[in-house]
Design an enzyme around this catalytic site. Structure first.
Site, mmCIF file in Angstrom:
data_model
loop_
_atom_site.group_PDB
_atom_site.id
_atom_site.type_symbol
_atom_site.label_atom_id
_atom_site.label_comp_id
_atom_site.label_asym_id
_atom_site.label_seq_id
_atom_site.Cartn_x
_atom_site.Cartn_y
_atom_site.Cartn_z
ATOM 1 N N GLU A 218 -5.912 -5.093 10.025
ATOM 2 C CA GLU A 218 -4.823 -4.000 10.541
ATOM 3 C C GLU A 218 -4.819 -3.218 11.779
ATOM 4 O O GLU A 218 -6.108 -2.634 11.990
ATOM 5 C CB GLU A 218 -4.727 -2.892 9.409
ATOM 6 C CG GLU A 218 -4.311 -3.380 8.048
ATOM 7 C CD GLU A 218 -3.716 -2.268 7.316
ATOM 8 O OE1 GLU A 218 -2.601 -2.672 6.480
ATOM 9 O OE2 GLU A 218 -4.097 -1.139 7.078
ATOM 10 N N SER B 280 3.473 -2.355 10.282
ATOM 11 C CA SER B 280 4.779 -2.482 10.622
ATOM 12 C C SER B 280 5.480 -3.906 10.034
ATOM 13 O O SER B 280 6.340 -4.445 10.719
ATOM 14 C CB SER B 280 5.055 -2.205 12.117
ATOM 15 O OG SER B 280 4.538 -1.012 12.369
ATOM 16 N N HIS C 265 -9.575 1.362 4.624
ATOM 17 C CA HIS C 265 -8.171 1.440 5.501
ATOM 18 C C HIS C 265 -8.242 2.415 6.603
ATOM 19 O O HIS C 265 -9.041 3.151 6.585
ATOM 20 C CB HIS C 265 -7.102 1.870 4.649
ATOM 21 C CG HIS C 265 -5.875 1.994 4.977
ATOM 22 N ND1 HIS C 265 -5.370 2.943 5.727
ATOM 23 C CD2 HIS C 265 -5.012 0.859 4.827
ATOM 24 C CE1 HIS C 265 -4.190 2.517 6.124
ATOM 25 N NE2 HIS C 265 -3.782 1.365 5.660
ATOM 26 N N GLY D 37 2.856 -1.342 4.053
ATOM 27 C CA GLY D 37 3.017 0.217 3.964
ATOM 28 C C GLY D 37 4.250 0.472 3.586
ATOM 29 O O GLY D 37 4.792 0.483 2.567
ATOM 30 N N GLY D 38 4.993 1.221 4.650
ATOM 31 C CA GLY D 38 6.051 1.993 4.418
ATOM 32 C C GLY D 38 7.221 0.849 3.610
ATOM 33 O O GLY D 38 7.972 1.418 2.693
ATOM 34 N N GLY E 195 2.427 1.873 10.719
ATOM 35 C CA GLY E 195 3.563 3.089 10.840
ATOM 36 C C GLY E 195 4.130 3.454 12.197
ATOM 37 O O GLY E 195 4.682 4.308 12.230
ATOM 38 N N GLU F 191 -6.701 4.853 7.730
ATOM 39 C CA GLU F 191 -6.559 6.186 7.401
ATOM 40 C C GLU F 191 -7.847 6.825 6.581
ATOM 41 O O GLU F 191 -8.178 7.960 6.966
ATOM 42 C CB GLU F 191 -5.075 6.407 6.551
ATOM 43 C CG GLU F 191 -3.943 6.050 7.225
ATOM 44 C CD GLU F 191 -2.902 5.367 6.553
ATOM 45 O OE1 GLU F 191 -2.753 5.733 5.409
ATOM 46 O OE2 GLU F 191 -2.035 4.697 7.268
ATOM 47 N N ASN G 200 0.895 -1.214 0.148
ATOM 48 C CA ASN G 200 -0.089 0.091 -0.161
ATOM 49 C C ASN G 200 0.915 1.168 0.106
ATOM 50 O O ASN G 200 1.547 1.522 0.986
ATOM 51 C CB ASN G 200 -0.887 -0.056 1.346
ATOM 52 C CG ASN G 200 -1.739 1.138 1.276
ATOM 53 O OD1 ASN G 200 -1.736 2.030 0.200
ATOM 54 N ND2 ASN G 200 -2.258 1.426 2.581
ATOM 55 N N TRP G 201 0.964 1.941 -1.107
ATOM 56 C CA TRP G 201 2.042 2.881 -1.283
ATOM 57 C C TRP G 201 1.573 4.236 -0.567
ATOM 58 O O TRP G 201 2.150 5.346 -0.642
ATOM 59 C CB TRP G 201 2.241 3.272 -2.835
ATOM 60 C CG TRP G 201 3.442 2.437 -3.106
ATOM 61 C CD1 TRP G 201 3.651 1.112 -2.752
ATOM 62 C CD2 TRP G 201 4.226 2.574 -4.410
ATOM 63 N NE1 TRP G 201 4.778 0.836 -3.433
ATOM 64 C CE2 TRP G 201 5.228 1.772 -4.467
ATOM 65 C CE3 TRP G 201 4.484 3.601 -5.003
ATOM 66 C CZ2 TRP G 201 6.053 1.399 -5.283
ATOM 67 C CZ3 TRP G 201 5.328 3.644 -6.278
ATOM 68 C CH2 TRP G 201 6.186 2.413 -6.255
ATOM 69 N N LYS G 202 0.150 4.221 -0.457
ATOM 70 C CA LYS G 202 -0.407 5.459 0.297
ATOM 71 C C LYS G 202 -0.346 6.790 -0.592
ATOM 72 O O LYS G 202 -0.473 6.544 -1.754
ATOM 73 C CB LYS G 202 -0.034 5.458 1.719
ATOM 74 C CG LYS G 202 -0.203 4.235 2.588
ATOM 75 C CD LYS G 202 0.044 4.596 4.229
ATOM 76 C CE LYS G 202 -0.227 3.164 4.853
ATOM 77 N NZ LYS G 202 -0.019 3.191 6.210
HETATM 78 P P1 13P Z 1 2.948 0.288 7.909
HETATM 79 O O1 13P Z 1 3.383 -0.929 7.139
HETATM 80 O O2 13P Z 1 3.814 1.403 7.316
HETATM 81 O O3 13P Z 1 2.805 -0.056 9.262
HETATM 82 O O4 13P Z 1 1.635 0.423 7.171
HETATM 83 C C1 13P Z 1 0.677 -0.575 7.223
HETATM 84 C C2 13P Z 1 -0.643 -0.222 6.208
HETATM 85 O O5 13P Z 1 -1.059 0.766 6.706
HETATM 86 C C3 13P Z 1 -0.774 -1.073 5.126
HETATM 87 O O6 13P Z 1 -2.119 -0.705 4.558
#
Ligand code: 13P
Length: 234
Positions: free
Chosen positions: A154, A196, A85, A217-218, A160, A87, A7-9
């Site tokens: 999640e 994470s 998600h 994510g990251g 994050g 967010e 997920n590149w956000k």
């Molecule tokens: P991180 O891997 O950066 O914690 O993010 C997880 C996420 O929100 C994937 O959708």
């Protein structure tokens, strides 16, 4: 076979996505690779990976300035879309009801929704983790569907943050999700873990029962971080 989704956000560029896709071409894996990227990148040829969007409108067309329909996402080349998600739930007040409508829109356009559920820190501290997860699954997934969906657990407090739940906590959450899906007639639906995930914890997390892959994510933004996650499991 596991599902490894990134997920590149709101990160990256078209050039960076092309570089990632080129790097993934050389990865020797049976795992399914998905990259959920900003809308502007969905038309890029995705090679061995599949592309997904990160949100979708509940509407199929009309006067909804700024929204993008499931049909438009499919037309751009995506096969998947993340719905609900953390967010989106946090910053856009998306409820389970809205998330279910988004999942329905996705399914009707032939997209596979990746439906996210998970508890906040407040809910965790109040002892409500299991209740939130179960109602999230029951209320965010459309009833009576015969098409594929993917669920992502999640824990919202861990995203994050460099934090992960214990192995027991992940196992308990994923068992509850698998059992809930079975009771809804959706046995066998893949359930991903997200929050994470990195190269150093991916194989341990994916060895937990009922964890069918990860949503990253990251650590999905750079090939040097993402590829070790993909190759950490068969
Ligand atoms: P991180 O891997 O950066 O914690 O993010 C997880 C996420 O929100 C994937 O959708």
């Amino acid at each position: 076979m596991k599902i490894i989704a990134g997920n590149w956000k709101m990160n990256g560029t078209r050039e960076k996505l092309k570089d990632m896709i080129t790097a993934l071409q050389n990865v020797d894996t049976e795992n399914k690779m998905i990259l959920c990227v900003p809308y502007t990148m969905l038309s890029i040829e995705s090679g061995k990976a599949s592309l997904g969007a990160q949100d979708v409108s509940t509407h199929d067309h009309g006067a909804y300035t700024g929204e993008v329909s499931a049909q438009m996402i499919a037309e751009a080349g995506a096969k998947y879309v993340i719905v609900g998600h953390s967010e989106r739930r946090q910053y856009h007040n998306e409820t389970n009801d809205i998330v279910r409508q988004k999942a329905e829109a996705a399914l009707s356009a032939g997209l596979t929704p990746i439906v996210c559920v998970g508890e906040t820190m407040d809910e965790k501290q109040a002892g409500k983790t299991m209740e939130i997860i179960e109602s999230g699954v029951r209320e965010s997934i459309p009833n009576d569907i015969d098409k594929a969906v993917i669920v992502a657990y999640e824990p919202r407090w861990a995203i994050g943050a460099g934090l992960t739940p214990t192995t027991e906590e992940i196992a308990e959450a994923h068992k509850l999700i698998a059992d809930t899906l079975t009771s809804m007639g959706l046995a066998g639906t893949p359930v991903l873990y997200g929050a994470s995930v990195k190269g150093s914890n991916a194989s341990e997390i994916m060895s937990i029962p009922n964890v069918d892959g990860v949503l990253v994510g990251g650590a999905s933004l750079k090939p040097d971080d993402f590829i070790p996650i993909i190759t950490s499991v068969k």
